[in-house]
Enzyme design. Structure first.
Site, PDB file in Angstrom:
ATOM      1  N   ILE A 152      22.045  92.132  84.347  1.00 50.39           N
ATOM      2  CA  ILE A 152      23.247  91.578  84.965  1.00 50.39           C
ATOM      3  C   ILE A 152      24.443  91.734  84.018  1.00 50.39           C
ATOM      4  CG2 ILE A 152      24.316  89.432  85.801  1.00 50.39           C
ATOM      5  CD1 ILE A 152      21.438  88.374  86.228  1.00 50.39           C
ATOM      6  N   CYS A 153      25.601  92.049  84.586  1.00 52.62           N
ATOM      7  CA  CYS A 153      26.871  91.965  83.849  1.00 52.62           C
ATOM      8  C   CYS A 153      27.938  91.523  84.850  1.00 52.62           C
ATOM      9  CB  CYS A 153      27.227  93.287  83.167  1.00 52.62           C
ATOM     10  SG  CYS A 153      27.716  94.621  84.272  1.00 52.62           S
ATOM     11  N   LYS A 154      29.201  91.769  84.578  1.00 57.02           N
ATOM     12  CA  LYS A 154      30.243  91.314  85.495  1.00 57.02           C
ATOM     13  C   LYS A 154      30.375  92.216  86.720  1.00 57.02           C
ATOM     14  CE  LYS A 154      35.007  90.038  86.086  1.00 57.02           C
ATOM     15  NZ  LYS A 154      36.343  89.971  85.572  1.00 57.02           N
ATOM     16  N   GLY A 183      28.602  95.564  86.989  1.00 58.62           N
ATOM     17  CA  GLY A 183      27.498  96.487  87.191  1.00 58.62           C
ATOM     18  C   GLY A 183      27.463  97.692  86.271  1.00 58.62           C
ATOM     19  N   SER A 186      25.502  96.662  82.851  1.00 60.24           N
ATOM     20  CA  SER A 186      24.097  96.402  83.175  1.00 60.24           C
ATOM     21  C   SER A 186      23.378  97.700  83.552  1.00 60.24           C
ATOM     22  CB  SER A 186      23.978  95.354  84.277  1.00 60.24           C
ATOM     23  OG  SER A 186      24.684  95.728  85.436  1.00 60.24           O
TER      24      SER A 186
END
Length: 108
Positions: free
Chosen positions: A65-67, A69, A72
């Site tokens: 997960i990141c902000k 995509g 990640s």
């Protein structure tokens, strides 16, 4: 290079609601987690993934997960290249995830 498959926020929400427990690996920066942090995540900043490989279970499914995509996806691709077989990238923006899982959480 392998390209990690995607999972959607709706798919992840459904799986979490049904009691499944994949490893949720959040690769955002510390300041980002101060704004919005999902419970039960493992946090390793993107640039520190190589230093923390031994802390991850290569036999467990990992959803990165990141902000938005991008980070990640890079992390998920890297993990696949390192022999982690069950890695997925969470597609979509983190704000969508927050609204689905914890609507009271702040977004940025």
């Amino acid at each position: 290079m392998s390209f990690a498959p995607q999972t959607t926020v709706a798919e992840l929400k459904q799986r979490l609601d049904s009691g499944e427990a994949p490893c949720l690996l959040d690769v955002r920066e510390d300041w980002e987690l101060e704004i919005a942090r999902l419970p039960g995540i493992k946090h390793v900043r993107l640039n520190e993934i190589p230093l923390h490989l031994k802390e991850l279970d290569a036999g467990q499914e990992i959803i990165v997960i990141c902000k938005a995509g991008g980070r990640s996806q890079m992390a998920a691709n890297y993990l696949l290249a390192q022999g982690f077989g069950q890695v997925r990238n969470l597609a979509g923006r983190n704000g969508c995830l927050v609204r689905e899982i914890d609507p009271g959480m702040d977004t940025y």
